[in-house]
Design a protein around this motif. Sequence first.
Motif, PDB file in Angstrom:
ATOM      1  N   SER A  38      45.570 -21.603  17.624  1.00  0.00           N
ATOM      2  CA  SER A  38      46.837 -21.660  16.882  1.00  0.00           C
ATOM      3  C   SER A  38      47.221 -20.307  16.283  1.00  0.00           C
ATOM      4  N   TYR A  39      46.238 -19.409  16.185  1.00  0.00           N
ATOM      5  CA  TYR A  39      46.475 -18.112  15.530  1.00  0.00           C
ATOM      6  C   TYR A  39      46.500 -16.943  16.518  1.00  0.00           C
ATOM      7  N   SER A 278      51.602 -24.208  26.861  1.00  0.00           N
ATOM      8  CA  SER A 278      50.534 -24.842  26.078  1.00  0.00           C
ATOM      9  C   SER A 278      50.058 -26.154  26.702  1.00  0.00           C
TER      10      SER A 278
END
Length: 318
Positions: A38-39, A278
């Motif tokens: 997510s980062y 994704s």
Amino acid sequence: MSGFLRFSAFIQKTFALWVVLFAGIALIVPEAFVWLKSYITWMLGIIMFGMGMTMTLDDFKGVVHSPKAVLIGVIAQFVVMPGLAYALCQIFQLPAEIAIGVILVGCCPGGTASNVITYMAKGNTALSVACTSVSTILAPFLTPAIFYVLASQWIEINAFSMLTSILQVVLFPIFLGLIVRTLLKNKVDAYISVMPLVSVVAIVLIVAAIIGDSKAQIFQSGLLILGVVALHNALGYLLGFWAARWFKLPYADAKAVAIEVGMQNSGLGVALSAVHFSASPLTALPSAIFSLWHNISGPALATYWATKTDIDRTDQTH
């Protein structure tokens, strides 16, 4: 501070070892790294910010001093690697998810690691820095455009959305870093010395996150992807070198162009995959494996060229 700098230099020199080590750990304990996915865009933004902080107007003087060499390097970057990626996808009849990932990393600009590798190879480091800077600035426009042309047969692509992503995670942080460096000048020198270590840690964590998230796919298709990536990387070095020699560039310039072409900003490929594909974890895998592989092949090539240069100089003295 000198102790920290020595530690930072050691980590940078053993970069490939850390990538391999943490990739292995991610395969054994994937849950330790998957949450970092997510980062990824933030981590890439930090890397690009650090690149901006280390850049100065002198980095672009190479464009003025050697416009022919920079032009050849940048054109080769955006012609050779995307072209090779497309050709390999067709030759090996890669599944759509893998093909998209291979072409995506092929359309990315040169990676900042190429500057260090060129220095190690005793190539023209100033030319390498100029090529990286120019290709990175052009990437928001050329990467989506070339990717759209080559990959749209496999998937519907929103080139404008991709352009926006690259502006956000590449160009904006670089310019922010440049502004901070310009305004604060000597005050940021201490922070600049930290940035290479931060970049190494960020890239290692990015690769580990993708490897951990793609554990099942790696055991299923990992060898195929590694083979294609290794071939892509090796042919990039070879064609980059011969393109430079074809246009009569000096040997040191040819080494810089070869390394610039062969080494990609694979972190950008991972970030774009995470944002735009994704639903398909396999698409990010070629970029992650490229990041792993070119940090092994690059130092190996640099060692060969540095040794060869020393031999050539020895021969010339007799």
